[in-house]
Design an enzyme around this catalytic site. Structure first.
Site, mmCIF file in Angstrom:
data_model
loop_
_atom_site.group_PDB
_atom_site.id
_atom_site.type_symbol
_atom_site.label_atom_id
_atom_site.label_comp_id
_atom_site.label_asym_id
_atom_site.label_seq_id
_atom_site.Cartn_x
_atom_site.Cartn_y
_atom_site.Cartn_z
ATOM 1 C CG ASP A 267 -4.071 -1.995 1.022
ATOM 2 O OD1 ASP A 267 -3.160 -2.176 1.253
ATOM 3 O OD2 ASP A 267 -4.424 -0.716 1.515
ATOM 4 C CB SER B 248 -0.928 -0.221 1.090
ATOM 5 O OG SER B 248 -2.365 1.753 0.918
#
Length: 342
Positions: free
Chosen positions: A195, A50
């Site tokens: 993510d 991320s």
């Protein structure tokens, strides 16, 4: 010794490890006598999830004038967050209406995030990064983990290669915050990704396993692993409130619990692996345990919180100064040894 850098996910809190790495890069410049030294000059492998994945791509991006050198300094990487965070995490009135205040759609439009990524990465490809790396995402259709890896992109070509701006958009597609990313490989096949923090918010073990499978088959004894967190979140969820939560109330706390809990378990496992090999001194976990005045939220990019995160990152670097000095000692023992993957 194979030198590995791993950076957790955590949204705007990526400023914290970013600032610690500014301090590390400055120490490397001072000790090496090279004012232009960059993190990519000293680490053999980098992993990031991320926000950590975005930092990974920034640190390893090649310079336009010399593709063997890093394009961005550690300070320039942090500047991306400080200068653009407020715009990326801005909710327009139309977005609030359209999403039912994020109940029926993602909280943020990704237009500004895409503009920032395009401005920093342009047409750069994963295969062009300076070092082997690993950036996790999750394929919601195939229901399996998905790893962007520079070495596979170089070895296997377009089917494994992606534009860096698309890699970053995919690994940062946090559920409820940004919509899932339909991410095209350079061969045209697209993957629906979210993510990587949903399963590997701390990618240290993923990095360890990947490096163990390099052609030279390095062991734990041959590794230095530096793992950076984005701040330990200890926000309590009182039982008397949580016991009656349903589908509306649980998503945000659940994401928080999954990310922080998974990161802590990975730290425990990695620490035990290095300890069992008698090399506990070659694993460093640099984590801020008290957020102080900074918000634990992944998306609080108010000017006040950005300032608080910068100060917290600088304070964390001071707190971990002895660790950073030991890391510099180890990083300067030899030039990076290019990892080769079969």
């Amino acid at each position: 010794m194979k030198k590995i850098l791993s950076i957790d996910g955590g949204g705007i809190r990526g400023i914290i490890p970013g600032q610690v790495l500014v301090a590390l890069e400055q120490k490397l410049q001072q000790r090496s006598g090279n004012a232009q030294a960059r993190l990519a000059d000293f680490f053999d492998f980098v992993a990031g999830t991320s926000t950590g994945g975005i930092l990974t791509c920034l640190y390893l991006s090649p310079a336009a004038e010399d593709p063997t050198k890093a394009r961005f300094s550690a300070q320039q990487a942090v500047d991306l967050y400080v200068e653009n965070g407020s715009a990326i995490f801005e909710v327009s009135l139309w977005q609030k209406v359209r999403s039912g205040n994020s109940l029926t759609d993602e909280k943020y439009d990704d237009a500004e995030l895409r503009r920032v990524l395009d401005r920093h990465f342009g047409s750069l490809k994963l295969s062009q990064l300076l070092r082997p790396c690993l950036i996790p995402a999750y394929d919601i259709t195939a229901r399996q983990e998905f790893f962007f890896t520079q070495h596979d992109a170089r070895r296997h070509g377009p089917a494994y290669d992606f534009l860096l701006k698309d890699v970053c958009r995919a690994t940062a597609a946090a559920p409820t915050y940004f919509e899932a990313a339909l991410t095209p490989a350079l061969d045209g096949k697209a993957y629906p990704l979210i993510d990587g923090g949903v399963f590997a918010n701390n990618p240290a073990l993923c990095a360890y396993a990947e490096v163990r499978n390099a052609a030279s088959n390095p062991t734990t004894e041959d590794m230095l692993l530096v793992s950076l967190g984005t701040g330990q979140v200890d926000k309590p969820y009182p039982y008397h409130k949580a016991k009656d939560w349903g589908k509306v109330e649980w998503p945000k706390p659940l994401i928080d619990i999954l990310m922080s809990g998974g990161a802590a378990v990975t730290d425990y496992q990695t620490k035990r692996i290095f300890s069992a090999a008698g090399k506990g001194s070659q694993y460093f976990r640099l984590q801020t345990t008290d957020l102080g005045a900074a918000s634990p939220d992944l998306d609080n990019a108010s000017p006040a919180n950005l300032r608080a995160l910068v100060q917290l990152g600088r304070a964390a670097a001071t707190t971990h100064d002895a660790d950073l000095n030991r890391i510099v000692d180890l990083l300067l023992t030899a030039d990076p040894d290019p990892l080769r993957f079969t």
